[in-house]
Design a protein around this motif. Sequence first.
Motif, PDB file in Angstrom:
ATOM      1  N   VAL A 231       0.831  -1.204   0.000  1.00  0.00           N
ATOM      2  CA  VAL A 231       0.000   0.000   0.000  1.00  0.00           C
ATOM      3  C   VAL A 231       0.866   1.255   0.000  1.00  0.00           C
ATOM      4  O   VAL A 231       0.614   2.216  -0.740  1.00  0.00           O
ATOM      5  CB  VAL A 231      -0.957   0.000   1.213  1.00  0.00           C
ATOM      6  CG1 VAL A 231      -1.678   1.345   1.333  1.00  0.00           C
ATOM      7  CG2 VAL A 231      -1.976  -1.119   1.090  1.00  0.00           C
ATOM      8  N   VAL A 232       1.907   1.264   0.837  1.00  0.00           N
ATOM      9  CA  VAL A 232       2.810   2.413   0.914  1.00  0.00           C
ATOM     10  C   VAL A 232       3.504   2.632  -0.429  1.00  0.00           C
ATOM     11  O   VAL A 232       3.676   3.764  -0.888  1.00  0.00           O
ATOM     12  CB  VAL A 232       3.853   2.202   2.035  1.00  0.00           C
ATOM     13  CG1 VAL A 232       4.976   3.238   1.930  1.00  0.00           C
ATOM     14  CG2 VAL A 232       3.182   2.294   3.385  1.00  0.00           C
TER      15      VAL A 232
ATOM     16  N   VAL B 112      -3.755   3.022 -10.937  1.00  0.00           N
ATOM     17  CA  VAL B 112      -4.210   4.196 -10.177  1.00  0.00           C
ATOM     18  C   VAL B 112      -4.483   5.368 -11.119  1.00  0.00           C
ATOM     19  O   VAL B 112      -5.498   6.063 -10.992  1.00  0.00           O
ATOM     20  CB  VAL B 112      -3.157   4.594  -9.106  1.00  0.00           C
ATOM     21  CG1 VAL B 112      -3.516   5.947  -8.484  1.00  0.00           C
ATOM     22  CG2 VAL B 112      -3.062   3.534  -8.030  1.00  0.00           C
TER      23      VAL B 112
ATOM     24  N   SER C 126       1.057   3.968  -3.186  1.00  0.00           N
ATOM     25  CA  SER C 126       0.631   5.340  -2.902  1.00  0.00           C
ATOM     26  C   SER C 126       1.750   6.343  -3.113  1.00  0.00           C
ATOM     27  O   SER C 126       1.539   7.550  -2.948  1.00  0.00           O
ATOM     28  CB  SER C 126       0.113   5.448  -1.467  1.00  0.00           C
ATOM     29  OG  SER C 126       1.165   5.191  -0.541  1.00  0.00           O
ATOM     30  N   THR C 127       2.949   5.829  -3.449  1.00  0.00           N
ATOM     31  CA  THR C 127       4.168   6.640  -3.687  1.00  0.00           C
ATOM     32  C   THR C 127       4.632   7.382  -2.439  1.00  0.00           C
ATOM     33  O   THR C 127       5.394   8.346  -2.539  1.00  0.00           O
ATOM     34  CB  THR C 127       3.973   7.661  -4.849  1.00  0.00           C
ATOM     35  OG1 THR C 127       3.054   8.675  -4.438  1.00  0.00           O
ATOM     36  CG2 THR C 127       3.478   6.975  -6.112  1.00  0.00           C
ATOM     37  N   VAL C 128       4.185   6.954  -1.236  1.00  0.00           N
ATOM     38  CA  VAL C 128       4.645   7.573   0.011  1.00  0.00           C
ATOM     39  C   VAL C 128       6.073   7.127   0.310  1.00  0.00           C
ATOM     40  O   VAL C 128       6.969   7.932   0.563  1.00  0.00           O
ATOM     41  CB  VAL C 128       3.706   7.216   1.186  1.00  0.00           C
ATOM     42  CG1 VAL C 128       4.287   7.714   2.511  1.00  0.00           C
ATOM     43  CG2 VAL C 128       2.329   7.804   0.950  1.00  0.00           C
TER      44      VAL C 128
END
Length: 331
Positions: free
Chosen positions: A41-42, A74, A45-47
């Motif tokens: 997920v991280v 996305v 999300s490109t975090v």
Amino acid sequence: METHEKIIVGILAIFSIILLESLILSITEHWDFFTAFYTAVVTISTVGYGDYTPKTFLGKLSVIIYIFAGVGAVAYTLSNVASFFIEGHFKRYFRLKRMRDRIKKLENHYIICGFGRLGRIVAYELEKNNIPYIVIDKDEEKLKEEIEKNPNFLCIHGDATQDETLEKAKIKKAKGLITVVGSDAENVFITLSAKKLNPNIFIVSKADAPSTLDKLIKAGADRAVCPYTVGGMEIARLAISPEIVEFIHSLVATKEDMEIRRFEVKNKELDGVSIKDSKIREKTGATILVVVKDGKYITNPPPELKLNVGDIIYAFGTCEQLDKLKKYLGE
């Protein structure tokens, strides 16, 4: 595919990619599934916190593929979400949803098969008389155009020769069906299908060729009309007796909405009572033009003519007068 359907596909693709990468990381990096899921997920999300990073070759390779696939999914989904709002799909979606909800509640309505020149006129006349109807047509763009103009317009995009399309239009609860599609063969087929699904429905069918009229009646149509024949007769009448035709048209098209309707005598209190003693004229204001007894048409019936339960009456008057007559006759 509609925009909202593309959004759903995009969301499903994103979740599928995340779950697949989580499974791969949990196997290649020996992480528990939640840690692998968190990392996936991280990453998508490109975090990129960097607290968990793959150490194995297969893990790193899967992340490279995952980033390209995930970012693509996305981007695809977000572009469709933006399109959904910017291009008015949001408004259209809820308008179509409201229309589907209204269709579910339809009953005692008319189904118009075909929204060409004739279908539009039929729809206009029904709407003018506050009669509920729904249109079936194969041309989706034509229907969308009408939806934009008329918020009360109910329609189904589909083939009226298919039973499932007629069932979507609530044919089993419909009062009547008017088929005016371009092909005589399709009109015959629609008539057959409609009568099979609802034997009590009243059907009016269009025929381009006069020879098709008899076939439509045999197929189950209650009335069959050839527009060219009717139009030709009307033109001839206008040429021969223009004043009479124009008088009749002007009389029917007055501001008071004068019209002729058919009624059945159901009020037992009128059984055996003469037209004069029934005081229909005084109580309703409507004028009786024809009384049908045992299949025999009695035009301009005399005041002494006795009415019986089951008689058919054709009366002339305003909508208000004819509504009063309908109640008085027990319909």
